[in-house]
Motif scaffolding. Structure first.
Motif, mmCIF file in Angstrom:
data_model
loop_
_atom_site.group_PDB
_atom_site.id
_atom_site.type_symbol
_atom_site.label_atom_id
_atom_site.label_comp_id
_atom_site.label_asym_id
_atom_site.label_seq_id
_atom_site.Cartn_x
_atom_site.Cartn_y
_atom_site.Cartn_z
ATOM 1 N N GLU A 87 0.869 -1.399 -0.123
ATOM 2 C CA GLU A 87 0.057 -0.233 -0.188
ATOM 3 C C GLU A 87 0.690 1.297 -0.132
ATOM 4 N N THR A 88 1.943 1.467 0.912
ATOM 5 C CA THR A 88 2.735 2.458 0.980
ATOM 6 C C THR A 88 3.470 2.724 -0.222
ATOM 7 N N ARG A 98 1.251 4.128 -2.956
ATOM 8 C CA ARG A 98 1.011 5.498 -2.737
ATOM 9 C C ARG A 98 2.253 6.336 -3.353
ATOM 10 N N TRP A 148 0.177 13.480 -0.501
ATOM 11 C CA TRP A 148 -1.007 12.794 -0.247
ATOM 12 C C TRP A 148 -1.355 12.812 1.498
ATOM 13 N N SER A 198 -4.165 11.640 4.369
ATOM 14 C CA SER A 198 -5.422 10.910 4.680
ATOM 15 C C SER A 198 -6.642 11.644 5.102
ATOM 16 N N ASP A 199 -7.637 11.061 4.919
ATOM 17 C CA ASP A 199 -8.890 11.846 5.661
ATOM 18 C C ASP A 199 -8.542 11.981 7.344
ATOM 19 N N GLU A 200 -7.835 10.995 7.722
ATOM 20 C CA GLU A 200 -8.119 10.835 9.198
ATOM 21 C C GLU A 200 -6.748 11.763 9.870
ATOM 22 N N LEU A 201 -5.944 12.278 9.069
ATOM 23 C CA LEU A 201 -4.785 12.881 9.904
ATOM 24 C C LEU A 201 -5.198 13.875 10.957
ATOM 25 N N GLN A 223 1.328 6.546 8.367
ATOM 26 C CA GLN A 223 -0.018 6.082 7.939
ATOM 27 C C GLN A 223 -0.904 7.071 7.114
ATOM 28 N N ASN A 224 -0.407 8.265 7.474
ATOM 29 C CA ASN A 224 -1.524 9.383 6.823
ATOM 30 C C ASN A 224 -0.997 10.484 5.890
ATOM 31 N N TYR A 225 0.490 10.195 5.623
ATOM 32 C CA TYR A 225 1.149 11.425 4.728
ATOM 33 C C TYR A 225 2.310 10.637 3.899
ATOM 34 N N TYR A 226 2.123 11.301 2.502
ATOM 35 C CA TYR A 226 3.521 11.049 1.827
ATOM 36 C C TYR A 226 3.450 11.989 0.707
#
Ligand code: SF4
Length: 450
Positions: free
Chosen positions: A283-284, A287, A298, A300-303, A425-428
């Motif tokens: 996945e990562t 991404r 990128w 995520s909506d949860e960040l 998990q929430n940014y790239y």
């Protein structure tokens, strides 16, 4: 793909007598024949060891010297690696002396291969144990071949080996702060059978490598996965000097397995953006590929929600620790971290920041002093923001070393707030180049800070 092919060295014709091989040279040649070629004919092309590699080499020497103390009545063949003939002669004399229960650094030669052995311990009148000392805490695959090469030389030179193996550091050993218990500090791993099984292969390897070194031209080999396996090759910079500088090379894909990288290279893929859409990626990794293709980051909506979980005042904590191979203070094990410095930036909700710090300024054990000041600086409330699990490990060990401070130290662990998994998990961003280390993340997110 360009190949790394050096110009012919000046004396490159009719190499009837190849240079003397050694354990390290054979290992070089098995990693990459071109590396061995350079070792023998153009060693000046190697990058000089940097400070960290030099530190590792020096540490290995010190551990080797300490290991010798396990063998009472041993004799050191105290002759430099440049004086081979003298080392060979002294070894023969020392072997004949029955009172020498062990030899350190004895030299043997067989079929153009030289071996200097860390420890040769006498088993009985006819047989010896061959022992390779390593500063590691676990046995690596490459060690078996290390020992097998030495055994091949010694057996060829007429020495009977009863057992062979490696002496490594025992991470279960706890230092009492007094004298090192060398029987416990080191642990012997017998590799006799595995080493014996490799003997026929060593025969073949030596013949092949010597034949390669007799040729007038170096082997044509392109840089690839072998350049870092099992060790980083010192000719990397030289071999890659003509390679085009890629903006997003495959090495920038997070945690790409060497086998997958090899598959991609065999498909002619050099850059992340060239990876076919149907190629199986984690996945990562997928991404990262997408960010490279779009040129955008990128999020995520949860960040936002994950970041809101932090509680003020926020204490941004960072430890520095030493990790000595040989434990330095009571209660420590080999390769255990002992903190000697920390910095805290206490951030209030209104943005006000107070810097706090500890630095050990004496040569004694800093752990109690550091722990007491740490508890005072962190106070009773607010999140403790860290980046990775390192601070958690250090605090947990301080709690074990200092039982009277155990409760308040363990209470700190409940307040830890680790930013690393949140970012992972929430940014790239393509600028992360596959790494989530703070040294990569900070300049991408806060470019005004170095
Ligand atoms: S850098 Fe790679 S190709 Fe060049 S000598 Fe070393 S291992 Fe071989």
């Amino acid at each position: 793909m360009s190949t790394s092919r050096p110009p012919n060295p000046p004396d490159s014709t009719n190499r009837t007598l190849p240079p003397r091989l050694s354990k390290s040279r054979i290992q070089s040649g098995l990693q990459c024949p071109l590396r061995l070629w350079y070792d023998c004919y153009e060693p000046q092309l190697a990058s000089a060891p940097d400070e960290s590699l030099q530190f590792i080499l020096d540490r290995g020497l010190k551990i080797g010297e300490l290991a010798r103390e396990r063998y009472a009545g041993g004799k050191l063949i105290d002759v430099s690696y440049q004086e081979t003939e003298r080392a060979l002669e002294q070894t023969q004399a020392a072997i004949r002396e029955p009172f020498n229960s062990a030899l350190f650094e004895p030299a043997f030669q067989y079929c153009g291969v030289l071996a200097r052995v860390d420890v040769l311990a006498r088993q009985n009148a006819e047989a010896w144990d061959l022992i390779e000392v390593k500063s590691a805490a676990r046995v690596k695959e490459a060690y078996v071949r290390d020992v097998a090469i030495q055994q091949w030389v010694l057996s060829g030179a007429g020495i009977r080996i009863e057992r062979s193996g490696v002496l490594i550091l025992n991470t279960g050993y706890v230092y009492d702060g007094q004298q090192y218990d060398l029987q416990q500090l080191f642990t012997f791993h017998e590799l006799t059978e595995a080493v014996r099984d490799l003997q026929a292969q060593i025969d073949e390897h030596v013949v092949t490598l010597q034949a390669m070194l007799r040729k007038s031209d170096p082997p044509e080999i392109a840089p690839g996965v072998q350049c870092n396996d099992p060790y980083e090759c010192p000719y990397l910079a030289h071999c890659n000097k003509d390679e085009p500088c890629l903006e997003h090379p495959l090495s920038n894909l997070p945690r790409l397995h060497p086998n997958k990288r090899l598959m991609l290279e065999e498909m002619g893929v050099r850059e992340i953006g060239e990876i076919p859409e149907d190629f199986p990626l984690k996945e990562t990794q997928a991404r990262a590929r997408q960010c490279v293709l779009s040129g955008e980051d990128w999020v995520s909506d949860e960040l936002a929600e994950r970041l809101r979980a932090i509680a003020y005042p926020v204490h941004h904590l960072d430890f520095e620790a030493l990790m000595p191979a040989i434990p330095r203070y009571a209660g420590m094990r080999p390769y255990e971290n002992a903190p000697f410095q920390y910095s805290i930036h206490r951030e209030e909700q209104d943005g006000q920041i107070t810097p706090l710090a500890y630095l050990c300024r004496h040569r004694g054990d800093p752990r109690r002093e550091l722990a007491e000041q740490l508890l005072s600086d962190l106070g009773p409330m607010g999140s403790i923001c860290v980046y990775s699990s390192f601070e958690r490990t250090v605090i947990a060990r301080l709690a074990e070393w200092l039982p009277d401070l155990r409760e308040p130290l363990l209470a700190l662990i409940n307040r830890l707030w680790d930013l690393l998994p949140i970012i992972r998990q929430n940014y790239y961003h393509p600028g992360l180049a596959g790494s989530f280390s703070i040294k990569r993340v900070l300049p991408v997110l806060v470019p005004e800070l170095s």
